[in-house]
Design an enzyme around this catalytic site. Structure first.
Site, mmCIF file in Angstrom:
data_model
loop_
_atom_site.group_PDB
_atom_site.id
_atom_site.type_symbol
_atom_site.label_atom_id
_atom_site.label_comp_id
_atom_site.label_asym_id
_atom_site.label_seq_id
_atom_site.Cartn_x
_atom_site.Cartn_y
_atom_site.Cartn_z
ATOM 1 N N CYS A 29 0.828 -1.207 0.000
ATOM 2 C CA CYS A 29 0.000 0.000 0.000
ATOM 3 C C CYS A 29 0.862 1.257 0.000
ATOM 4 O O CYS A 29 1.875 1.325 0.686
ATOM 5 C CB CYS A 29 -0.897 0.023 1.250
ATOM 6 N N LYS A 39 10.782 2.765 17.744
ATOM 7 C CA LYS A 39 9.408 3.219 17.573
ATOM 8 C C LYS A 39 8.524 1.985 17.511
ATOM 9 O O LYS A 39 8.867 1.013 16.844
ATOM 10 C CB LYS A 39 9.273 4.029 16.275
ATOM 11 N N VAL A 40 7.399 2.015 18.227
ATOM 12 C CA VAL A 40 6.525 0.839 18.257
ATOM 13 C C VAL A 40 6.215 0.394 16.832
ATOM 14 O O VAL A 40 5.721 1.168 16.019
ATOM 15 C CB VAL A 40 5.219 1.135 19.018
ATOM 16 N N ILE A 58 -0.169 7.122 13.134
ATOM 17 C CA ILE A 58 0.636 5.938 12.799
ATOM 18 C C ILE A 58 1.334 6.101 11.452
ATOM 19 O O ILE A 58 2.551 5.954 11.347
ATOM 20 C CB ILE A 58 -0.236 4.664 12.788
#
EC number: 2.5.1.7
Length: 424
Positions: A117, A162-163, A329
């Site tokens: 994407c 970073k998560v 996000i």
């Protein structure tokens, strides 16, 4: 190129069976590379991304087939190639997950830099740095990420900068066969990580803490075969709940789990929906009412999922009132909004924030799908708009929604697939 023709003003009601989660099935399929014995997976959805993954596994030497029940049978005992080639990888970012199990089990692997994407920066840097901390030597050459290690990987403490769901999964897979103990700090907490850990543990891995931000993996020397059923798709579930919420309908989602959707269900209730849950189903009833606008801020699990942002943007476009949507996000994840504006929606975008002003009615027109979740929001918009909506580039939908037009028809939608060349 296929398109959808959607005839609008449908009230979507009925019962729908939820498929297995693509976002769990993909890492689990790649994790099967770690096993020296056959693996059987059930509840694996029939999707373009799943078929691409099976083809990548076959390219590596994995025997990969579906049986007459739809179960996926995998035998990775005779892997003899260690490269995931560009022609397969280019369509799907998840293919980076092939690298960690290859390096962990065979001490080498290379994967073409992936596609997928087009929703902003999704770098593979965190995957690479995690593998390097476990002892892998990694170079980027000629469009490939190439990794090798002279012996087994070595466990260590890794703080993910970073998560990241993807990096958490890569490190967790690699660490299962490493020497010693690996601790992942700032780990992602998504249910799909828990499901992947459950699968790995069934094969003999020693993973604790999945679902928290602190995961511990004690390395073992080998992983064996097992059977595993993939968890239900929480994003598909949320999408069908939205279908009822925007159309004044009543939908029962069967074979799903409410405990993975707390943030979504809370927002649906805030929007005025009546939501009832059982152990394996969720029912949403709008009682014929128009939804109320709700503010949304995406966040890592257990916060509001970014993969439900586009669907709630649509809800807010037709809701009573004004709402603010903040996307934390991914960058560039508002590409559905200009298309919804073409259908009569009202919104302004500034950076990672969108302000939606609800309108009473959308109007059908031609729109273009830009990514997986944006595309489904356009299809649902067509279901409730006046007139006819044409949704182009629906290959995005086929990557993540199983039998979508059949399921929508079962709820009363008037939708048909046609080839772009058939339009005249």
């Amino acid at each position: 190129m296929d398109k959808f023709r959607v005839y609008g003003q449908s009230r979507l009601s009925g019962s729908v069976n939820i498929s297995g989660a693509k976002n769990a099935a993909l890492p689990i399929l790649f994790a099967a590379i770690l096993a020296t014995e056959p693996v059987k997976l059930t509840n694996v959805p029939e999707l373009k991304d799943i078929e691409t993954t099976l083809n990548i596994l076959r390219q590596l030497g994995v025997i990969a087939n579906r049986d007459e029940t739809g179960a996926v049978l995998l035998d990775a005992s005779n892997i003899n190639h260690f490269t995931a080639p560009y022609e397969l990888v280019k369509t799907m970012r998840a293919s980076i997950w092939a690298l960690a199990p290859l390096v962990a089990r065979f001490h080498q692997g290379q994967v073409s830099l992936p596609g997928g994407c087009s929703i902003g920066a999704r770098p593979v840097d965190l995957h690479i740095s995690g593998l390097e901390k476990l002892g892998a030597d990694i170079v980027l050459e000629e469009g490939y990420v190439k990794a090798q290690v002279s012996d087994r990987l070595v466990g260590t403490r890794i703080v993910i900068e970073k998560v990241s769901v993807g990096a958490t999964l890569s490190i967790m897979m690699a660490a299962t066969l490493a020497k010693g103990t690996t601790v992942i700090e700032n780990a992602a907490r998504e249910p799909e990580i828990v499901d992947t850990a459950d699968f790995l543990n069934k094969m003999g891995a020693k993973i604790t803490g999945a679902g928290s931000d602190h995961i511990t993996i004690e390395g073992v020397e080998r992983l064996t075969g097992c059977e595993h059923s993939v968890v239900p798709d929480r994003i598909e579930t949320g999408t069908f709940l939205i279908a009822a919420a925007i159309s004044g309908g009543r939908v029962v989602c069967q074979n799903t789990k409410a405990d993975t959707l707390d943030a979504v269900i809370d927002k649906l209730r805030e929007a005025g929906a009546q939501v009832d849950v059982t152990e394996n189903s969720i029912t949403l009833d709008m009682l014929g009412n128009r939804p109320k606008a709700v503010n949304i801020r995406t966040a890592p699990h257990p916060g509001f999922p970014t993969d439900m942002q586009a669907q709630f943007t649509l809800l807010n476009m037709v809701a009573e009132g004004t709402s603010i949507i903040t996307e934390t996000i991914f960058e560039n994840r508002f590409m559905h909004i200009p298309e919804l504006i073409r259908m009569g929606g009202k919104a302004e975008i500034e950076g990672n924030t969108a302000v939606c002003h609800g309108v009473e009615q959308l109007s059908g027109t031609e729109v273009i799908a830009t990514d997986l979740r944006a595309s489904i929001s356009l299809v649902l918009a067509g279901c409730i708009a006046t007139g006819e909506t044409i949704v182009d580039r629906i290959y995005h939908i086929d990557r993540g929604y199983e039998h979508i037009e059949d399921k929508l028809r079962g709820l009363g939608a008037k939708i048909e697939r046609f080839s772009g060349s058939d339009e005249a």
